[in-house]
Write a protein that holds these residues in place. Structure first.
Motif, PDB file in Angstrom:
ATOM      1  N   SER A   1      -3.032  13.632  -1.644  1.00 14.85           N
ATOM      2  CA  SER A   1      -3.283  14.360  -0.399  1.00 14.85           C
ATOM      3  C   SER A   1      -4.690  14.071   0.127  1.00 14.85           C
ATOM      4  CB  SER A   1      -3.096  15.859  -0.627  1.00 14.85           C
ATOM      5  OG  SER A   1      -3.442  16.577   0.517  1.00 14.85           O
ATOM      6  N   ASP A   2      -5.677  14.146  -0.775  1.00 19.05           N
ATOM      7  CA  ASP A   2      -7.066  13.866  -0.388  1.00 19.05           C
ATOM      8  C   ASP A   2      -7.209  12.432   0.114  1.00 19.05           C
ATOM      9  OD1 ASP A   2      -7.697  16.429  -1.182  1.00 19.05           O
ATOM     10  OD2 ASP A   2      -8.753  15.818  -3.022  1.00 19.05           O
ATOM     11  N   TYR A   3      -6.558  11.501  -0.555  1.00 19.58           N
ATOM     12  CA  TYR A   3      -6.637  10.091  -0.172  1.00 19.58           C
ATOM     13  C   TYR A   3      -6.113   9.885   1.251  1.00 19.58           C
ATOM     14  CZ  TYR A   3      -5.591   5.074  -0.221  1.00 19.58           C
ATOM     15  OH  TYR A   3      -5.509   3.735   0.084  1.00 19.58           O
ATOM     16  N   PHE A   4      -4.987  10.491   1.565  1.00 27.66           N
ATOM     17  CA  PHE A   4      -4.404  10.305   2.894  1.00 27.66           C
ATOM     18  C   PHE A   4      -5.172  11.075   3.967  1.00 27.66           C
ATOM     19  CE2 PHE A   4      -0.610   9.311   0.231  1.00 27.66           C
ATOM     20  CZ  PHE A   4      -0.617   7.951   0.505  1.00 27.66           C
ATOM     21  N   GLN A   5      -5.792  12.189   3.618  1.00 30.97           N
ATOM     22  CA  GLN A   5      -6.596  12.944   4.584  1.00 30.97           C
ATOM     23  C   GLN A   5      -7.931  12.273   4.871  1.00 30.97           C
ATOM     24  OE1 GLN A   5      -6.959  16.942   3.111  1.00 30.97           O
ATOM     25  NE2 GLN A   5      -4.897  17.521   3.758  1.00 30.97           N
ATOM     26  N   ASP A   6      -8.538  11.674   3.833  1.00 31.30           N
ATOM     27  CA  ASP A   6      -9.859  11.065   3.988  1.00 31.30           C
ATOM     28  C   ASP A   6      -9.823   9.755   4.765  1.00 31.30           C
ATOM     29  OD1 ASP A   6     -10.881  13.171   2.582  1.00 31.30           O
ATOM     30  OD2 ASP A   6     -11.105  12.066   0.694  1.00 31.30           O
ATOM     31  N   GLY A   7      -8.663   9.126   4.833  1.00 30.08           N
ATOM     32  CA  GLY A   7      -8.565   7.872   5.570  1.00 30.08           C
ATOM     33  C   GLY A   7      -9.196   6.725   4.817  1.00 30.08           C
TER      34      GLY A   7
ATOM     35  N   ASP B   1     -12.932   3.123  -0.279  1.00 29.85           N
ATOM     36  CA  ASP B   1     -12.874   1.917  -1.103  1.00 29.85           C
ATOM     37  C   ASP B   1     -11.729   1.983  -2.108  1.00 29.85           C
ATOM     38  OD1 ASP B   1     -15.043   0.688   0.108  1.00 29.85           O
ATOM     39  OD2 ASP B   1     -16.485   1.582  -1.271  1.00 29.85           O
ATOM     40  N   SER B   2     -11.371   3.189  -2.521  1.00 25.66           N
ATOM     41  CA  SER B   2     -10.271   3.373  -3.464  1.00 25.66           C
ATOM     42  C   SER B   2      -8.965   2.957  -2.816  1.00 25.66           C
ATOM     43  CB  SER B   2     -10.179   4.838  -3.873  1.00 25.66           C
ATOM     44  OG  SER B   2     -11.398   5.276  -4.419  1.00 25.66           O
ATOM     45  N   PHE B   3      -7.980   2.637  -3.651  1.00 18.67           N
ATOM     46  CA  PHE B   3      -6.682   2.307  -3.076  1.00 18.67           C
ATOM     47  C   PHE B   3      -5.539   2.642  -4.024  1.00 18.67           C
ATOM     48  CE2 PHE B   3      -8.194  -1.569  -5.083  1.00 18.67           C
ATOM     49  CZ  PHE B   3      -7.080  -2.061  -5.753  1.00 18.67           C
ATOM     50  N   TRP B   4      -4.419   2.969  -3.407  1.00 13.22           N
ATOM     51  CA  TRP B   4      -3.153   3.235  -4.083  1.00 13.22           C
ATOM     52  C   TRP B   4      -2.197   2.115  -3.708  1.00 13.22           C
ATOM     53  CZ3 TRP B   4      -1.962   7.503  -7.154  1.00 13.22           C
ATOM     54  CH2 TRP B   4      -2.909   8.524  -7.184  1.00 13.22           C
ATOM     55  N   ILE B   5      -1.456   1.612  -4.685  1.00 11.32           N
ATOM     56  CA  ILE B   5      -0.468   0.556  -4.482  1.00 11.32           C
ATOM     57  C   ILE B   5       0.868   1.070  -5.029  1.00 11.32           C
ATOM     58  CG2 ILE B   5       0.201  -1.809  -5.081  1.00 11.32           C
ATOM     59  CD1 ILE B   5      -2.318  -1.755  -3.407  1.00 11.32           C
ATOM     60  N   THR B   6       1.941   0.800  -4.305  1.00  8.19           N
ATOM     61  CA  THR B   6       3.274   1.235  -4.723  1.00  8.19           C
ATOM     62  C   THR B   6       4.165   0.036  -4.994  1.00  8.19           C
ATOM     63  OG1 THR B   6       3.131   3.298  -3.490  1.00  8.19           O
ATOM     64  CG2 THR B   6       5.334   2.498  -3.962  1.00  8.19           C
ATOM     65  N   TYR B   7       4.910   0.115  -6.089  1.00  9.12           N
ATOM     66  CA  TYR B   7       5.949  -0.857  -6.394  1.00  9.12           C
ATOM     67  C   TYR B   7       7.254  -0.196  -5.959  1.00  9.12           C
ATOM     68  CZ  TYR B   7       8.397  -4.532  -8.985  1.00  9.12           C
ATOM     69  OH  TYR B   7       9.167  -5.622  -9.332  1.00  9.12           O
TER      70      TYR B   7
ATOM     71  N   PRO C   1       0.838  -1.204   0.000  1.00  3.14           N
ATOM     72  CA  PRO C   1       0.000   0.000   0.000  1.00  3.14           C
ATOM     73  C   PRO C   1       0.878   1.260   0.000  1.00  3.14           C
ATOM     74  CG  PRO C   1      -0.792  -1.574   1.613  1.00  3.14           C
ATOM     75  CD  PRO C   1       0.538  -2.086   1.125  1.00  3.14           C
ATOM     76  N   THR C   2       0.401   2.277  -0.659  1.00  4.72           N
ATOM     77  CA  THR C   2       1.109   3.549  -0.737  1.00  4.72           C
ATOM     78  C   THR C   2       0.997   4.279   0.597  1.00  4.72           C
ATOM     79  OG1 THR C   2       0.643   3.668  -3.091  1.00  4.72           O
ATOM     80  CG2 THR C   2       1.197   5.739  -2.000  1.00  4.72           C
ATOM     81  N   THR C   3       2.080   4.951   0.985  1.00  8.37           N
ATOM     82  CA  THR C   3       2.107   5.751   2.207  1.00  8.37           C
ATOM     83  C   THR C   3       2.311   7.215   1.842  1.00  8.37           C
ATOM     84  OG1 THR C   3       4.501   5.580   2.504  1.00  8.37           O
ATOM     85  CG2 THR C   3       3.142   3.802   3.466  1.00  8.37           C
ATOM     86  N   PRO C   4       1.995   8.123   2.753  1.00 11.94           N
ATOM     87  CA  PRO C   4       2.222   9.544   2.456  1.00 11.94           C
ATOM     88  C   PRO C   4       3.676   9.847   2.103  1.00 11.94           C
ATOM     89  CG  PRO C   4       0.831   9.320   4.397  1.00 11.94           C
ATOM     90  CD  PRO C   4       1.306   7.932   4.045  1.00 11.94           C
TER      91      PRO C   4
ATOM     92  N   GLU D   1      13.381   2.648  -3.577  1.00  9.38           N
ATOM     93  CA  GLU D   1      12.407   3.732  -3.457  1.00  9.38           C
ATOM     94  C   GLU D   1      11.236   3.372  -4.366  1.00  9.38           C
ATOM     95  OE1 GLU D   1      14.234   7.273  -4.974  1.00  9.38           O
ATOM     96  OE2 GLU D   1      14.341   6.497  -6.992  1.00  9.38           O
ATOM     97  N   PRO D   2      10.123   4.059  -4.241  1.00 11.05           N
ATOM     98  CA  PRO D   2       8.996   3.775  -5.137  1.00 11.05           C
ATOM     99  C   PRO D   2       9.373   4.012  -6.604  1.00 11.05           C
ATOM    100  CG  PRO D   2       8.232   4.989  -3.240  1.00 11.05           C
ATOM    101  CD  PRO D   2       9.744   4.997  -3.182  1.00 11.05           C
ATOM    102  N   VAL D   3       9.091   3.009  -7.437  1.00 11.50           N
ATOM    103  CA  VAL D   3       9.381   3.113  -8.870  1.00 11.50           C
ATOM    104  C   VAL D   3       8.122   2.879  -9.710  1.00 11.50           C
ATOM    105  CG1 VAL D   3      11.803   2.466  -8.598  1.00 11.50           C
ATOM    106  CG2 VAL D   3      10.085   0.689  -9.078  1.00 11.50           C
ATOM    107  N   GLY D   4       7.012   2.611  -9.034  1.00  6.36           N
ATOM    108  CA  GLY D   4       5.763   2.388  -9.744  1.00  6.36           C
ATOM    109  C   GLY D   4       4.578   2.632  -8.835  1.00  6.36           C
ATOM    110  N   VAL D   5       3.430   2.832  -9.461  1.00  5.95           N
ATOM    111  CA  VAL D   5       2.228   3.134  -8.696  1.00  5.95           C
ATOM    112  C   VAL D   5       1.000   2.685  -9.474  1.00  5.95           C
ATOM    113  CG1 VAL D   5       2.020   5.478  -9.657  1.00  5.95           C
ATOM    114  CG2 VAL D   5       1.015   4.965  -7.420  1.00  5.95           C
TER     115      VAL D   5
END
Length: 156
Positions: A35-41, A44-50, A4-7, A54-58
């Motif tokens: 920003s909205d995603y991390f503020q809203d908590g 159902d939507s989600f962000w995934i990080t590769y 999962p993606t983090t701030p 360091e992050p190289v994909g999303v």
């Protein structure tokens, strides 16, 4: 590692988007979405990080409103210098497994019909998507929107 993606991933994700050609206004919108995603908590939507060092994909996915378990993949990107090595396919597989675990029935993704996006369209076909629709001149005159569809379970 796919997670999962983090701030703390925000700046690296913006950098990935920049390497694949996002324009300044699109980068600003992406920052706002994160920003909205991390503020809203909890959503159902989600962000995934590769991430490697360091992050190289999303990838970003959200449910289609007023449907039964239809999802939209609104963003999937691998840093340009690392494309073509299987990371995008692994990231997409992870998204699909996440959706299946959530009861997801169908995944939609859309892209441009311009010649510059042929590699993107080929990627979706290679990953089992089928072209479902084409809306002519959607983005601008001569730039069609192409919608791809993949059924995630037998009930789709």
């Amino acid at each position: 590692m796919i997670r999962p993606t983090t701030p703390e991933d925000t700046n690296a994700i913006i950098a990935v988007a920049e390497t694949i050609g996002f324009q300044p206004q699109e980068l600003d919108y992406l920052k706002k979405m994160l920003s909205d995603y991390f503020q809203d908590g909890e959503t159902d939507s989600f962000w995934i990080t590769y991430a490697e060092n360091e992050p190289v994909g999303v990838a970003y996915c959200e449910p289609e409103r007023m449907t039964h378990q239809t999802w939209n993949l609104l963003l999937i990107a691998i840093r340009e210098d690392l494309q073509g090595q299987g990371r995008g396919g692994k990231l997409l597989d992870y998204v699909e497994q996440t959706l299946i675990e959530r009861g997801g029935r169908m995944l939609l993704v859309e892209t441009s019909g311009l010649p510059d996006f042929e590699r993107t369209r080929s990627f979706y076909v290679k990953c089992g998507f089928q072209e479902e629709a084409r809306i002519r001149d959607f983005y601008t005159e001569g730039d069609d929107k192409i919608v791809f569809r993949k059924v995630l379970n037998a009930e789709g």
